[in-house]
Structures are given as C-alpha cells and as structure tokens.
Design an enzyme around this catalytic site. Structure first.
Site, PDB file in Angstrom:
ATOM      1  N   HIS A   1      22.917  -3.135  -1.109  1.00  0.00           N
ATOM      2  CA  HIS A   1      21.530  -3.154  -1.083  1.00  0.00           C
ATOM      3  C   HIS A   1      21.238  -2.691  -2.770  1.00  0.00           C
ATOM      4  CE1 HIS A   1      17.163  -3.623   0.082  1.00  0.00           C
ATOM      5  NE2 HIS A   1      16.895  -2.329  -0.743  1.00  0.00           N
TER       6      HIS A   1
ATOM      7  N   MET B   1       9.107  -2.604   4.927  1.00  0.00           N
ATOM      8  CA  MET B   1       9.326  -1.305   4.259  1.00  0.00           C
ATOM      9  C   MET B   1       9.052  -0.095   5.496  1.00  0.00           C
ATOM     10  SD  MET B   1      10.661  -1.488   1.216  1.00  0.00           S
ATOM     11  CE  MET B   1      10.909   0.262   1.062  1.00  0.00           C
TER      12      MET B   1
HETATM   13  C1  DX5 Z   1      13.178   2.909  -1.283  1.00  0.00           C
HETATM   14  C2  DX5 Z   1      14.300   1.815  -1.733  1.00  0.00           C
HETATM   15  C3  DX5 Z   1      15.290   2.246  -0.475  1.00  0.00           C
HETATM   16  C4  DX5 Z   1      15.983   3.507  -0.572  1.00  0.00           C
HETATM   17  C5  DX5 Z   1      16.307   3.783   0.905  1.00  0.00           C
HETATM   18  O1  DX5 Z   1      12.199   2.073  -2.289  1.00  0.00           O
HETATM   19  O2  DX5 Z   1      13.922   0.418  -1.285  1.00  0.00           O
HETATM   20  O3  DX5 Z   1      16.227   1.008  -0.495  1.00  0.00           O
HETATM   21  O4  DX5 Z   1      17.347   3.288  -1.366  1.00  0.00           O
HETATM   22  O5  DX5 Z   1      16.861   5.022   0.799  1.00  0.00           O
HETATM   23  P1  DX5 Z   1      16.843   5.813   2.271  1.00  0.00           P
HETATM   24  O6  DX5 Z   1      17.545   5.186   3.240  1.00  0.00           O
HETATM   25  O7  DX5 Z   1      17.643   7.081   1.778  1.00  0.00           O
HETATM   26  O8  DX5 Z   1      15.486   6.034   2.696  1.00  0.00           O
HETATM   27 ZN    ZN Z   2      15.314  -1.091  -1.075  1.00  0.00          ZN
END
Ligand code: DX5
Ligand code: ZN
Length: 219
Positions: free
Chosen positions: A30, A134
């Site tokens: 990702h 999200m």
């Molecule tokens: C946040 C990003 C995520 C982030 C997730 O805006 O889109 O992909 O890297 O990180 P974690 O899993 O640490 O919440």
């Molecule tokens: Zn992301």
C-alpha cells in the site's frame, strides 16, 4: 478473497527495499501519496513508486490523497501502479477519473473519509473495482480507528450484496491485532496496515495477519 496490504508509510525509509522484502508474503504494497492540500501532510510520490516497482512484482495498491488526481493518472500508471484509489472528496468528476484509470488498464478504487456517507458511493457501483472506507482521517499513520467507520463497512457490504455485487472493500487506518476480526466480520476484505505490520518484527506480523485473514475466510 481477503487480502493484506501493508502500508509503507510506516516503514523505515532508509531501508525501504529491505522493509518491502520482509513484508513480501503479504498480497500487496500500500503506497500512500499525500499532497499537503487534500490532507495536511506530504509523503512521497512518483519517483519512489518507480523505485519500488523495480524491486518487486507484488501488486502496488496506490492510495492517492491528492486534489484532482486525474492530472496524474498516467504518471502513476507509468511508474508501475496496479490499483489506483482516488478520493470522492478530491475529484470534480469522479466518473471521468475512474474511466481514465480503467483506460490505462489499472484497477480503480474509490475512497471516502470518515465523515462522508456511504450513500455517495452508489453512483459508482458499476465502475469501482474497490471501495476504500477510511477508518481514520487520512493524512497520518498510527492513529486510532474511528468506531463509526466499522458500521459504514457493514452497511456498505449489505448494500453491495443486495445489489448482487461482491466489490472489494478496503479499510485503512488504525487496524490492529485487537480489531482485525471485527473489521473482517463487518465485511471488509482488503486490509491496510501500517504500524501494525512495520512496528516490531515485520515477518512475524505479516504471518500473524495473513493467518487471521485465511482463518476468517474459512470460517
Ligand atoms: C493514512 C494512510 C494509511 C496509513 C495507515 O492516511 O492512508 O494508509 O499508513 O497507517 P496505520 O495502519 O498505522 O493507521
Ligand atoms: Zn492509505
């Protein structure tokens, strides 16, 4: 099919190649692109994606947190993206942007922020390969999952099912060992994880989560 997509936003950028290889048993990488406009943070972009493409054949799951992403669809394709996810809130013409992604033979994902209602997605059921719900406000890794987003996942899965669709639902932000089962049960099947994979023993974390995904799929 349940898939794990570790977010390299939480990786050690000085050892990025090593980090990606250590998470190599996951299904995807990702790749979070932030422009300092759509979200209050700047991450990385096209040249880094090109470098990542050179070191791995894994699916590159690119999450564009940028205003008017249509401007850069071709550039991300050329850099090696396989899936391009854009934000509903960032596009003046969502459909045109998704069509452009498809024209360039990539999968098209459509993301919504925590305060955006899932009802806005309905107009794109016919065109989206994946919806990204999200589970934190986009912009930063390491945040805590917002509970109401789990309900959104559940409702979206039910709505898709009632239309006869099995579109992928990706979740991103604050997913941990403690809440992974709940989020899978709610109906998400593409799981993004930054801190939970890259903090600590990367191989062991990937193994743990890949097993959870498999067990849930067989349950
Ligand atoms: C946040 C990003 C995520 C982030 C997730 O805006 O889109 O992909 O890297 O990180 P974690 O899993 O640490 O919440
Ligand atoms: Zn992301």
């Amino acid at each position: 099919m349940n898939l794990l997509s570790p977010s390299i936003l939480a990786a050690d950028f000085g050892n990025l190649s090593d980090c990606i290889k250590r998470a190599g048993k996951a299904d995807m990488v990702h790749f979070d692109v932030m422009d300092g406009m759509f979200v209050p943070n700047i991450s990385f972009g096209i040249p880094i994606l090109e470098s990542v493409r050179k070191i791995t054949d894994i699916t590159l799951d690119v999450h564009l947190m940028i205003e008017e992403p249509i401007r850069y669809v071709k550039k991300f394709k050329d850099a090696g993206a396989d899936i391009l996810t854009i934000h509903y809130e960032a596009c003046s013409d969502v459909r045109e942007t998704m069509d452009r992604i498809h024209e360039l033979s990539m999968k098209a994902g459509l993301a919504i922020k925590p305060d955006t209602d899932i009802s806005v997605l309905k107009d794109y059921y016919d065109v989206a390969d994946m919806f990204l719900v999200m589970t934190v406000e986009p912009g930063f890794g390491g945040q805590t999952l917002i509970e109401k987003c789990v309900t959104k996942v559940k409702e979206l899965r039910e709505s898709l099912k009632s239309t006869g669709l099995e579109t992928d639902i990706e979740v991103d932000g604050g997913i941990t060992r403690d809440n992974i089962d709940t989020i899978l049960k709610a109906g998400a099947n593409v799981i993004v994880m930054g801190s939970s994979v890259y903090n600590g023993d990367i191989e062991k974390n990937v193994e743990f989560f890949m097993n959870r995904l498999k067990e849930e799929a067989n349950a």
